[in-house]
Design a protein around this motif. Structure first.
Motif, PDB file in Angstrom:
ATOM      1  N   ILE A 287      69.237  39.622  11.647  1.00  0.00           N
ATOM      2  CA  ILE A 287      68.039  39.246  12.415  1.00  0.00           C
ATOM      3  C   ILE A 287      66.814  39.881  11.772  1.00  0.00           C
ATOM      4  N   GLU A 288      66.903  41.170  11.439  1.00  0.00           N
ATOM      5  CA  GLU A 288      65.783  41.881  10.807  1.00  0.00           C
ATOM      6  C   GLU A 288      65.410  41.274   9.467  1.00  0.00           C
ATOM      7  N   ARG A 289      66.393  40.786   8.731  1.00  0.00           N
ATOM      8  CA  ARG A 289      66.145  40.166   7.420  1.00  0.00           C
ATOM      9  C   ARG A 289      65.610  38.747   7.539  1.00  0.00           C
ATOM     10  N   GLY A 290      65.630  38.205   8.749  1.00  0.00           N
ATOM     11  CA  GLY A 290      65.094  36.868   8.971  1.00  0.00           C
ATOM     12  C   GLY A 290      66.077  35.750   8.701  1.00  0.00           C
ATOM     13  N   ARG A 291      67.345  36.078   8.524  1.00  0.00           N
ATOM     14  CA  ARG A 291      68.335  35.043   8.245  1.00  0.00           C
ATOM     15  C   ARG A 291      69.055  34.563   9.503  1.00  0.00           C
ATOM     16  N   LEU A 292      68.933  35.315  10.589  1.00  0.00           N
ATOM     17  CA  LEU A 292      69.591  34.934  11.844  1.00  0.00           C
ATOM     18  C   LEU A 292      68.538  34.840  12.935  1.00  0.00           C
ATOM     19  N   GLU A 293      68.417  33.643  13.520  1.00  0.00           N
ATOM     20  CA  GLU A 293      67.481  33.442  14.620  1.00  0.00           C
ATOM     21  C   GLU A 293      68.108  33.985  15.895  1.00  0.00           C
ATOM     22  N   CYS A 294      67.261  34.497  16.778  1.00  0.00           N
ATOM     23  CA  CYS A 294      67.768  35.045  18.030  1.00  0.00           C
ATOM     24  C   CYS A 294      66.800  34.716  19.165  1.00  0.00           C
TER      25      CYS A 294
END
Length: 132
Positions: free
Chosen positions: A39-46
């Motif tokens: 999530i922090e890396r921007g690869r997983l939306e939450c």
């Protein structure tokens, strides 16, 4: 943790990270903290609802697509390639170009400083004005 049948679960259902990790990675290779890093890396939306973080199985599927390494791409894993810099001859050309630019700047500065020397100064030694 509750036993949930993934096949009956809507892939867009919001799930807490710990549960989502256990459902999407049943071998335990991905944890809640691993999903947080993605999530922090921007690869997983939450989704953040009432201070809680949720992801869906579809979100994890999209993350996996982003993380998938291409087999067609170059096998180059050098540090310069990871940093977005070309390697090989194009890298050498850029280095030479930068060195040439630095050399030209240095030569221009040296040339300008020569014109600021007083005419009575002897660049080869001192004391010429004392001979008079």
């Amino acid at each position: 943790m509750a036993d949930i049948d993934v096949s009956t679960l809507d892939p867009d259902t919001p799930l807490r990270l710990k549960l989502a990790a256990s459902l999407a990675f049943p071998d335990g290779s991905m944890t809640e903290s691993g999903l947080k890093r993605e999530i922090e890396r921007g690869r997983l939306e939450c989704e953040r609802i009432a201070g809680k973080t949720y992801v869906s199985l579809n979100d994890i599927k999209r993350m996996r697509e982003l993380c998938r390494e291409s087999r067609r791409g170059s096998a180059n894993t050098s540090a310069s390639a990871r940093a977005g810099r070309p390697s090989g001859s194009s890298s050498t050309e850029q280095t030479r170009s930068a060195q040439d630019a630095a050399r030209m700047t240095a030569l221009a500065l040296i040339e300008r400083s020569k014109s600021t020397l007083p005419k009575s100064t002897n660049p080869n030694g001192a004391g010429e004005s004392l001979r008079r």
